[in-house]
Design an enzyme around this catalytic site. Structure first.
Site, short mmCIF file in Angstrom:
data_model
loop_
_atom_site.label_atom_id
_atom_site.label_comp_id
_atom_site.label_asym_id
_atom_site.label_seq_id
_atom_site.Cartn_x
_atom_site.Cartn_y
_atom_site.Cartn_z
N TYR A 159 0.85 -1.20 0.00
CA TYR A 159 0.00 0.00 0.00
C TYR A 159 0.89 1.25 0.00
O TYR A 159 0.52 2.31 -0.52
CB TYR A 159 -0.98 -0.02 1.18
CG TYR A 159 -2.18 0.87 0.99
CD1 TYR A 159 -3.06 0.68 -0.08
CD2 TYR A 159 -2.45 1.92 1.87
CE1 TYR A 159 -4.18 1.49 -0.25
CE2 TYR A 159 -3.56 2.74 1.71
CZ TYR A 159 -4.41 2.52 0.65
OH TYR A 159 -5.51 3.34 0.48
N LYS A 166 -3.20 8.27 3.06
CA LYS A 166 -4.38 8.06 3.91
C LYS A 166 -4.12 8.59 5.32
O LYS A 166 -5.05 9.08 5.98
CB LYS A 166 -4.78 6.59 3.95
CG LYS A 166 -5.35 6.06 2.64
CD LYS A 166 -6.56 6.84 2.14
CE LYS A 166 -7.29 6.13 1.00
NZ LYS A 166 -8.30 7.00 0.36
P1 NAD Z 1 -12.72 3.61 -7.91
O1 NAD Z 1 -11.65 3.41 -8.91
O2 NAD Z 1 -14.08 3.20 -8.27
O3 NAD Z 1 -12.75 5.12 -7.40
C1 NAD Z 1 -11.62 5.95 -7.42
C2 NAD Z 1 -12.07 7.26 -8.02
O4 NAD Z 1 -11.04 8.23 -7.95
C3 NAD Z 1 -12.47 7.12 -9.50
O5 NAD Z 1 -13.81 7.52 -9.66
C4 NAD Z 1 -11.52 8.08 -10.19
O6 NAD Z 1 -12.14 8.75 -11.27
C5 NAD Z 1 -11.23 9.06 -9.06
N1 NAD Z 1 -10.03 9.89 -9.31
C6 NAD Z 1 -8.76 9.47 -9.51
N2 NAD Z 1 -7.97 10.54 -9.76
C7 NAD Z 1 -8.77 11.64 -9.72
C8 NAD Z 1 -8.56 13.03 -9.92
N3 NAD Z 1 -7.35 13.52 -10.22
N4 NAD Z 1 -9.60 13.87 -9.78
C9 NAD Z 1 -10.83 13.41 -9.50
N5 NAD Z 1 -11.10 12.10 -9.31
C10 NAD Z 1 -10.08 11.23 -9.42
O7 NAD Z 1 -12.20 2.82 -6.60
P2 NAD Z 1 -12.78 2.76 -5.10
O8 NAD Z 1 -12.15 1.53 -4.53
O9 NAD Z 1 -14.24 2.89 -5.09
O10 NAD Z 1 -12.09 4.02 -4.39
C11 NAD Z 1 -12.83 5.06 -3.79
C12 NAD Z 1 -12.20 5.45 -2.45
O11 NAD Z 1 -12.33 4.38 -1.54
C13 NAD Z 1 -10.72 5.78 -2.51
O12 NAD Z 1 -10.44 6.86 -1.63
C14 NAD Z 1 -10.08 4.53 -1.96
O13 NAD Z 1 -8.82 4.80 -1.39
C15 NAD Z 1 -11.09 4.17 -0.91
N6 NAD Z 1 -11.04 2.80 -0.39
C16 NAD Z 1 -11.11 1.73 -1.25
C17 NAD Z 1 -11.07 0.42 -0.75
C18 NAD Z 1 -11.14 -0.77 -1.67
O14 NAD Z 1 -10.73 -1.86 -1.27
N7 NAD Z 1 -11.65 -0.65 -2.87
C19 NAD Z 1 -10.96 0.23 0.63
C20 NAD Z 1 -10.90 1.34 1.48
C21 NAD Z 1 -10.94 2.61 0.95
O1 0WE Z 2 -7.13 2.89 -1.69
C1 0WE Z 2 -7.13 1.85 -2.33
C2 0WE Z 2 -6.74 1.85 -3.78
C3 0WE Z 2 -6.06 3.10 -4.19
C4 0WE Z 2 -5.40 3.12 -5.54
C5 0WE Z 2 -5.40 2.07 -6.44
C6 0WE Z 2 -4.76 2.23 -7.67
C7 0WE Z 2 -4.66 1.12 -8.68
C8 0WE Z 2 -4.50 1.67 -10.09
C9 0WE Z 2 -4.74 4.27 -5.86
N1 0WE Z 2 -4.10 4.43 -7.03
C10 0WE Z 2 -4.11 3.44 -7.94
N2 0WE Z 2 -3.45 3.64 -9.12
C11 0WE Z 2 -3.55 2.80 -10.18
O2 0WE Z 2 -2.89 3.00 -11.22
N3 0WE Z 2 -7.47 0.69 -1.69
C12 0WE Z 2 -7.73 0.71 -0.27
C13 0WE Z 2 -7.51 -0.63 -2.36
C14 0WE Z 2 -6.16 -1.25 -2.17
O3 0WE Z 2 -5.11 -0.85 -2.90
C15 0WE Z 2 -4.01 -1.56 -2.45
C16 0WE Z 2 -4.39 -2.41 -1.41
C17 0WE Z 2 -5.79 -2.22 -1.21
C18 0WE Z 2 -6.65 -2.87 -0.20
C19 0WE Z 2 -2.68 -1.50 -2.88
C20 0WE Z 2 -1.74 -2.33 -2.28
C21 0WE Z 2 -2.11 -3.17 -1.24
C22 0WE Z 2 -3.44 -3.22 -0.79
#
Ligand code: NAD
Ligand code: 0WE
Length: 259
Positions: A159, A166
């Site tokens: 991560y 974060k």
């Molecule tokens: P997602 O890819 O659906 O959402 C990420 C969003 O970020 C996308 O809609 C993308 O368009 C937007 N984004 C990226 N760069 C941007 C920019 N420059 N300006 C505006 N928007 C931008 O993935 P997700 O998993 O739904 O992620 C949403 C949030 O949830 C993130 O903050 C992520 O860290 C958090 N999160 C995700 C998980 C997981 O496991 N998926 C767990 C905990 C927290």
């Molecule tokens: O916040 C996230 C994902 C954030 C994320 C994911 C990507 C993949 C594609 C941010 N930037 C990018 N850029 C890309 O090009 N999570 C909480 C999901 C997540 O991401 C991980 C995790 C988990 C869980 C990355 C490494 C290890 C665990």
């Protein structure tokens, strides 16, 4: 009923597709009666715009605007539109993150200056940036909710720089809560367990991580976008009127485990 968002105007960022956590939140806010505004990340071909527009159509958003948080002019324009169309704002959902894929694997110490800067600019600075613009529109008080992950607090392999982002995001929640509290604007984070989304699926080993949660979390399963959406909706409602500056875990209980 204190969980009635009728008459509330809610701006949701971070919807990319039907797996996005922001999509789960938007659906639950809509179900609670909120009027929605949606931002999307614009790209050259307008692919995202088309996709997000047709996805959110059933929720009848009355604001639909591009927003790349790296561009101050776009951020300003979003809130200009909100001011013109709604005249106020009640709810802001911050649900976006980005780091270069190269920085989500390997040694953290090898993170480049620009990779570090990009991750924190998009994933952390965007919260105070959006909050600053939302503040003058939240004339009747408001609720700001962002999405975070355990990797901002404890080490989660790979991560890396996103963990640092974060940590900055969660600390920003506390400083914003302190600043905006006197205006009755609450600021909280939901810390979601791993969910398969566009962002997480691009990460190597996400399936192993999900299996690990299914084996060790108290509830023995992962959470859904709808469950995260419900918690966010609660935080936006009057049921949560006394809660600000907090991180609420929606992770099947994983965070409490020591082993
Ligand atoms: P997602 O890819 O659906 O959402 C990420 C969003 O970020 C996308 O809609 C993308 O368009 C937007 N984004 C990226 N760069 C941007 C920019 N420059 N300006 C505006 N928007 C931008 O993935 P997700 O998993 O739904 O992620 C949403 C949030 O949830 C993130 O903050 C992520 O860290 C958090 N999160 C995700 C998980 C997981 O496991 N998926 C767990 C905990 C927290
Ligand atoms: O916040 C996230 C994902 C954030 C994320 C994911 C990507 C993949 C594609 C941010 N930037 C990018 N850029 C890309 O090009 N999570 C909480 C999901 C997540 O991401 C991980 C995790 C988990 C869980 C990355 C490494 C290890 C665990």
């Amino acid at each position: 009923m204190l969980l009635d968002l009728t008459g509330k105007k809610a701006l949701v960022t971070g919807i990319a597709n039907n797996r996005s956590i922001a999509w789960g939140i938007a659906q639950q806010l809509h179900q609670a009666g909120a009027e929605l505004g949606v931002t999307y990340l614009p790209d050259d071909k307008g692919k995202f715009e088309k996709k997000v527009r047709s996805l959110v159509e059933p929720l009848n958003p009355t604001v639909f605007v591009p927003c790349n948080v790296q561009d101050d002019a776009q951020v300003e324009s979003v809130f200009q539109t909100v001011a013109e169309k709604w005249g106020k704002l009640d709810i802001l959902i911050h649900c976006l993150a980005f780091a270069s894929k190269d920085d989500l694997t390997g040694n953290f110490s090898e993170t480049s200056r620009s990779g570090f800067s990009t991750a924190l600019e998009i994933s952390s600075y965007s919260l105070p940036s959006l909050a600053r613009h939302a503040k003058p529109l939240m004339t009747e008080g408001g609720s700001i909710v962002t999405l975070t992950y355990l990797g901002g607090e404890k080490v989660v392999p790979n991560y890396n720089v996103m963990g640092v982002a974060k940590a900055a995001l969660e600390c920003s929640v506390r400083y914003l809560a302190s600043e905006l509290g006197p205006d009755n604007i609450r600021v909280n984070a939901v810390s979601a367990g791993p969910i398969r989304t566009l962002a997480s699926s691009a990460v190597g080993g996400i399936l192993d991580m999900i299996r690990h949660v299914e084996e060790t979390a108290p509830l023995r399963r992962t959470v859904t976008q709808t469950e995260v959406g419900n918690a966010a909706t609660f935080l936006c409602s009057d049921l949560a009127s006394g809660i600000t500056g907090q991180v609420l875990y929606v992770d099947s209980g994983y965070e409490i485990m020591g082993m």
